[in-house]
Motif scaffolding. Structure first.
Motif, mmCIF file in Angstrom:
data_model
loop_
_atom_site.group_PDB
_atom_site.id
_atom_site.type_symbol
_atom_site.label_atom_id
_atom_site.label_comp_id
_atom_site.label_asym_id
_atom_site.label_seq_id
_atom_site.Cartn_x
_atom_site.Cartn_y
_atom_site.Cartn_z
ATOM 1 N N ALA A 250 -32.425 -9.873 7.977
ATOM 2 C CA ALA A 250 -33.758 -9.864 8.897
ATOM 3 C C ALA A 250 -32.886 -9.836 9.944
ATOM 4 N N LEU B 108 -32.158 -21.091 13.558
ATOM 5 C CA LEU B 108 -32.893 -19.631 13.461
ATOM 6 C C LEU B 108 -34.212 -20.012 14.281
ATOM 7 N N LEU C 281 -39.961 -17.360 7.336
ATOM 8 C CA LEU C 281 -39.518 -15.866 7.518
ATOM 9 C C LEU C 281 -39.938 -15.410 6.518
ATOM 10 N N ASN D 283 -32.261 -13.059 13.927
ATOM 11 C CA ASN D 283 -32.792 -14.674 14.075
ATOM 12 C C ASN D 283 -32.227 -15.392 14.219
ATOM 13 N N GLY E 40 -30.703 -14.099 8.302
ATOM 14 C CA GLY E 40 -29.680 -13.745 9.832
ATOM 15 C C GLY E 40 -28.311 -14.168 10.108
ATOM 16 N N PRO F 238 -40.479 -9.454 12.810
ATOM 17 C CA PRO F 238 -39.130 -9.499 11.843
ATOM 18 C C PRO F 238 -38.856 -7.911 12.010
ATOM 19 N N ARG G 129 -37.036 -18.198 12.965
ATOM 20 C CA ARG G 129 -38.004 -18.194 12.213
ATOM 21 C C ARG G 129 -36.868 -18.672 10.811
#
Length: 249
Positions: free
Chosen positions: A41, A187, A194, A44, A213, A68, A189
């Motif tokens: 991702a 983060l 996520l 993030n 991330g 995302p 998410r």
């Protein structure tokens, strides 16, 4: 419990479990702890978005992302702990991308965030090696998918042995010197959200790895450098960068 995969010089794969951090015996070498698809991702971490600022509202992006932004690290990129990565001739240096990897424990499709933990078997460390570039919102295949650009391991730590995946300290050292500190508390998410957002439109299978991330301002590493990524409650992933001319020495 730490779950690992190792290989002998004869190519025999050994599944191993450790109660605490350990080095492989004799001539065994580390393999990635799992063999599934690696899904990453982008953007993030809040610091990544803040660093880009108004650029995300300008062409070609027009607006900050609402879902995302994902990418894949294919099979050719995956290597184990304490392996060398050969930098291609056209690559001067790479970002050391310190990523927490959530290992999927069973088929996950349409997972609600409140039940996400039930689908996570454990966690590992991934070094998302990336050729520096400034482009988002489009596949960075040339930058992220070179051979060996996804070191992973040394092992998978059981989910229950990681107290809070959304509050893990991350440290990146290059040649022993600390170059980056981060924490998964920033983060955009969190891990459960996520996983929910990703499985809302794609199925993840047991053994797949979801990278949560890469923290902002990843340090640059070059040939001759040793990268150590520490993530609290998981361990240390080590990677050395070399040039093609050094392979046959």
């Amino acid at each position: 419990m730490l779950q690992s995969r190792l290989v002998s010089p004869e190519g025999q794969v050994v599944e191993a479990m450790f109660a605490s951090a350990a080095e492989p015996a004799g001539s065994l070498r580390w393999l990635p702890p799992v063999e599934g698809t690696v899904v990453g991702a982008l953007l993030n971490y809040r610091g990544e978005l803040e660093a880009l600022g108004d650029a995300l509202s300008a062409p070609p992006y027009q607006a900050p992302p609402k879902a995302p932004i994902l990418y894949l690290k294919p099979a050719n990129t995956r290597i184990g702990h304490d392996h060398d990565v050969v930098l291609p001739a056209d690559v001067d240096g790479v970002w050391a991308g310190a990523c927490l990897g959530a290992v999927i424990g069973r088929t996950a499709m349409g997972v609600p965030a409140r039940h996400a933990a039930d689908f996570i078997a454990g966690y590992t460390i991934v070094n998302d090696l990336t050729v520096p570039h400034a482009s988002y919102y489009r596949p960075a295949i040339r930058h992220k998918c070179r051979d060996g650009f996804c070191p992973m391991g040394p092992w998978m730590v059981d989910r229950d042995d990681v107290p809070d995946a959304d509050a893990l300290d991350i440290t990146v050292r290059i040649n022993g010197e600390i170059k980056q500190r981060a924490n998964t508390s920033t983060l955009v998410r969190p891990v459960a959200q996520l996983l929910a957002d990703v499985t809302a439109f794609m199925t993840l299978e047991a053994g797949d790895v979801l990278l949560v991330g890469m923290p902002e301002n990843p340090p640059l590493a070059r040939a001759g450098d040793r990268i150590d990524i520490d993530i609290a409650h998981i361990g240390t992933l080590t990677t050395a960068l070399i040039r093609q001319s050094e392979v046959s020495r």
